[in-house]
Design an enzyme around this catalytic site. Structure first.
Site, PDB file in Angstrom:
ATOM      1  N   LEU B  64      -2.231  -6.865  -0.427  1.00  0.00           N
ATOM      2  CA  LEU B  64      -2.729  -5.484   0.122  1.00  0.00           C
ATOM      3  C   LEU B  64      -3.233  -4.570   1.471  1.00  0.00           C
ATOM      4  O   LEU B  64      -3.923  -3.773   1.141  1.00  0.00           O
ATOM      5  CB  LEU B  64      -4.136  -5.478  -1.772  1.00  0.00           C
ATOM      6  CG  LEU B  64      -3.135  -4.869  -2.682  1.00  0.00           C
ATOM      7  CD1 LEU B  64      -3.633  -5.250  -3.924  1.00  0.00           C
ATOM      8  CD2 LEU B  64      -2.023  -4.254  -2.914  1.00  0.00           C
ATOM      9  N   ASN B  95      -3.670 -13.606   2.820  1.00  0.00           N
ATOM     10  CA  ASN B  95      -3.197 -13.200   4.514  1.00  0.00           C
ATOM     11  C   ASN B  95      -3.834 -11.544   4.900  1.00  0.00           C
ATOM     12  O   ASN B  95      -3.245 -11.124   5.041  1.00  0.00           O
ATOM     13  CB  ASN B  95      -1.909 -12.944   4.812  1.00  0.00           C
ATOM     14  CG  ASN B  95      -0.626 -12.947   4.134  1.00  0.00           C
ATOM     15  OD1 ASN B  95      -1.297 -11.904   3.108  1.00  0.00           O
ATOM     16  ND2 ASN B  95       0.001 -12.365   5.131  1.00  0.00           N
ATOM     17  N   ASP B 306       6.508  -9.556  -3.926  1.00  0.00           N
ATOM     18  CA  ASP B 306       6.499  -9.944  -2.302  1.00  0.00           C
ATOM     19  C   ASP B 306       5.998  -8.431  -1.539  1.00  0.00           C
ATOM     20  O   ASP B 306       6.315  -8.205  -0.253  1.00  0.00           O
ATOM     21  CB  ASP B 306       7.424 -10.729  -1.481  1.00  0.00           C
ATOM     22  CG  ASP B 306       6.917 -10.851  -0.296  1.00  0.00           C
ATOM     23  OD1 ASP B 306       5.123 -10.982  -0.042  1.00  0.00           O
ATOM     24  OD2 ASP B 306       7.444 -11.862   0.376  1.00  0.00           O
TER      25      ASP B 306
END
Lengths: 305, 427
Positions: B64, B95, B306
């Site tokens: 996001l 991340n 993903d």
């Protein structure tokens, strides 16, 4: 030919395109060494040579070819341009394209960089002067011209290409070209530099890991530059490379009597080729350099005129 | 509070096996009844004739980009794209910038999600500090703040000893460990699958073995430590076999596959199209076939997108310089229907399971079921409507999709979160 009809690679050309360029190059051959002989075919045209990677022979021969045809040619190298200021590739090219060149000749370290740019610069033809590990189309064309000059034909020949195949754009372009002419192509190198998939990239290709077997019966032995030191890992012990894959005079006895030895340069004497082979009667390495100008004249004429 | 009655839909719930035409009555954010001819009792009526009514879809693997990369995506825009893709719950990878490796970042994500997201957003915490692979992150306090798993997604834990320690801790805390399996030494400098096409295009390859080696290592460590272990975006037949063997030995090992690895091949990189560049890379046609087979054989636990947004400026570069990853929330169901259900390979009920109970089980979550008194997270979709994906109409801030212009048959119709309609298809 793709978008603005540049020259991105040999793979997408058909045999007739290649024959037309090679024939035209033959016409230009008498003029490639005569500085006085100039044409005005490209008078008033602008050719930009944009080299993101160091090059001497390719850049100068494109420059000479453009000038012989009467075009204005300017050369830009990465170290002296805005690339070092962090400008993106596409911005650099947009800037140059705004100056309305009739063609951009480019070399870049990334495979596919000219294909990416050709999609974005729809009105400026791009001539690939070497993209990463992918293709170097004008090198394959000048190699074909050189083989034709020496042996008269391509069909039915056995051509051994030896060295770091995996990282060679020269090898790929040559394979694509020679395959279209029914050449028996033998690729040879250490396993880490010759992935098995090469056997399937074009018809007529076989792989050989033993130099003697590769050279046996060859009409043409094409050596590639090997730069083991510049790779991230040691694909092959540098100290043993010459012993296994260096071309020596004794190997030429295994080949056809009129075998020619080629190399795209710059050569590493004592690494991939013995000095006496490079300087032998069988070597056509300097003929290749000469043909560079004639072939690039033919390519520029075709794309720019 | 608001009542909602979904009339005459085909109610399908893999957890209970229910597959019948029925009504679903929702009140105060919960399902109060499922049955024939229910009385809407003055509430809003939603006609679901011709639609499937399923438990809310869960995407256990999205990026996001908030905090830190809000120019690519935010929790708000990512959740909107998720809702438009039929998802009611999404799990976001750590991340971000800063990396979600401590409770402060976790709390920030949870609070931003409460304020801006139309779907549930469940954070996944980092395994190691800054996902640098060196020392363990503050996993215990992140669990307290709401993480549902740990992962250094995108930056695989290369040190087997660190992975072992993470698994020991995760086991104690009851958290699954998710790994992006890629031996970085084997994949170094690679930008696409190693095979005929990488050789043709002169691009350095990422061999399948880079994934297989790490899946094998992790399964051995999971066995050693007793941790729950999940393989993110599995892409090779060998890795699938390793996971299946681990399951057969009774280990709590699961895996997910992405829609793109079920539908696209390395040959489609074509002339260096960076919308086909991701990790793991698109594999060969035979690999894609093997993954579809693996789903049909029940060897895969979940479909996860993903979803990895990157702004146009980053994708506008030479192929090798472009970042890895594509967006996928809005196309996941369309792709899955086309390649699994319409092709006759997988039953629709099984497909729904891969989007609901499957991921819920992998994460040990009490979600992904449709039952009276359960939460009213519901995904309604149809299997026949023809539509074409236009990435310019995407809710995502980014447009790096290989499916732009692709025609699909069937897709999301209405997405309901906590009893509220958060998205509906409008022709």
């Amino acid at each position: 030919m793709p978008t603005a009809a540049g020259l991105l690679g040999i793979e997408e050309l058909d045999r007739a395109d290649i024959e037309a360029i090679l024939d035209r190059a033959k016409h230009f051959q008498p003029h490639q060494t005569q500085t006085s002989a100039r044409f005005d075919t490209l008078h008033g045209k602008l050719v930009v040579n944009l080299f993101f990677e160091a090059s001497t022979r390719t850049r100068t021969s494109f420059e000479i070819a453009a000038k012989r045809l009467g075009a204005d040619a300017i050369s830009i190298t990465a170290s002296g341009s805005s690339i070092v200021k962090g400008e993106s590739l596409v911005d650099t090219l947009n800037t140059l394209a705004a100056m309305r060149p009739n063609a951009i000749v480019m070399r870049h370290a990334a495979s596919g960089a000219p294909h990416f740019l050709a999609r974005h610069l729809k009105h400026t033809p791009i001539i690939n002067a070497g993209d990463g590990l992918h293709e170097h189309p004008t090198q394959a064309l000048l190699d074909a011209r050189t083989i034709l000059d020496a042996l008269g034909q391509l069909e039915g020949l056995r051509v051994a290409i030896i060295g770091d195949i995996a990282h060679s754009r020269v090898a790929r372009s040559n394979v694509y070209l020679l395959s279209k002419f029914g050449v028996d192509i033998v690729l040879c190198g250490p396993p880490a530099l010759l992935p098995r998939e090469f056997a399937c990239i074009a018809p007529g290709v076989t792989l050989e890991y033993d130099l003697r077997q590769a050279v046996r019966g060859a009409d043409v032995v094409m050596m590639l530059r090997v730069q083991l030191e510049r790779q991230h890992e040691s694909a092959f012990p540098a100290s043993e490379y010459f012993q296994f894959y260096g071309l020596r005079l004794e190997h030429l006895d295994l080949a056809k009597a009129d075998v020619i030895v080629m190399h795209p340069g710059p050569i590493n004497r004592g690494r991939e080729i013995a000095s006496d082979v490079a300087d032998s009667q069988r070597s056509v390495i300097l003929n290749q350099v000469e043909n560079g100008v004639a072939v690039r004249m033919a390519v520029l004429e075709r794309i720019v005129a | 509070m608001a009542k909602l009655c979904i009339k005459n839909g085909r109610v399908m719930d893999p957890a209970s096996g229910r597959d019948e035409t029925a009504d679903v009555l929702i009140e105060n954010g919960r399902v109060v009844a499922i049955g024939a001819s229910l009385d809407p009792a003055g509430g809003e009526v939603l006609n679901a004739a011709g639609l499937v009514v399923a438990p809310g879809f869960i995407d256990m693997h999205v990026h996001l980009r908030e905090p830190g990369f809000e120019h690519s995506e935010t929790i708000e825009t990512g959740a909107r794209a998720a809702a438009a893709g039929g998802f009611t719950t999404i799990c976001c990878m750590p991340n971000t910038q800063p990396v979600n490796d401590n409770a402060t970042v976790t709390n920030y994500i949870v609070e931003r999600a409460e304020r801006t997201a139309v779907t549930h957003v469940l954070p996944i915490g980092a395994i190691t500090r800054n996902s640098a692979g060196e020392e363990l992150a503050a996993i215990g306090s992140m669990r307290g703040a709401g993480i549902v798993a740990i992962s250094d997604d995108g930056r695989p834990v290369m040190n087997a000893r660190i992975m072992r320690r993470a698994m020991e801790l995760a086991r104690m805390l009851g958290l699954p460990v998710i790994n992006h399996c890629e031996d970085l030494n084997l994949s170094a400098d690679g930008s696409m699958h190693e095979g005929l096409h990488s050789v043709r295009l002169g691009l350095r390859g990422i061999p399948s073995a880079a994934e297989d080696v790490m899946v094998a290592r992790d399964i051995l460590l999971a066995e050693l430590t007793g941790a729950r272990y999940h393989v993110a975006h599995i892409s090779t037949p060998t890795a699938v076999t390793l996971v299946a063997q681990a399951k057969a030995r009774g280990l709590p090992v699961t895996c997910e596959v992405t829609p793109h690895h079920l539908s696209l091949t390395d040959g489609q990189v074509g002339r260096y199209d960076s919308n086909f560049k991701m990790k793991p890379p698109l594999r060969s046609g035979a690999d894609v076939e093997a993954l579809v087979d693996a789903i049909a054989q029940g060897k895969i636990d979940a479909i996860a997108t993903d979803h990895a947004p990157h702004p146009g400026s980053e994708k506008m570069q030479e192929f090798e310089a472009c970042p890895f990853g594509i967006i996928g929330l809005e196309t996941a169901l369309g792709v899955a229907l086309e390649h699994l259900v319409h092709s006759g390979r997988v039953h629709l009920m099984r497909l729904i399971e891969l989007f609901t109970r499957g991921p819920a089980r992998a994460l040990n979550l009490d979600r992904g079921r449709l039952y009276p008194l359960g939460p009213a997270d519901i995904t309604m979709f149809d299997t026949t409507r023809e539509w074409t994906y236009d990435v310019n109409g995407s809710f995502s801030k980014s447009s790096n999709s290989p499916y732009h212009g692709r025609a699909f048959r069937g897709g999301p119709a209405v997405t309901i979160v906590n009893g509220r309609v958060v998205w509906r298809y409008e022709a």
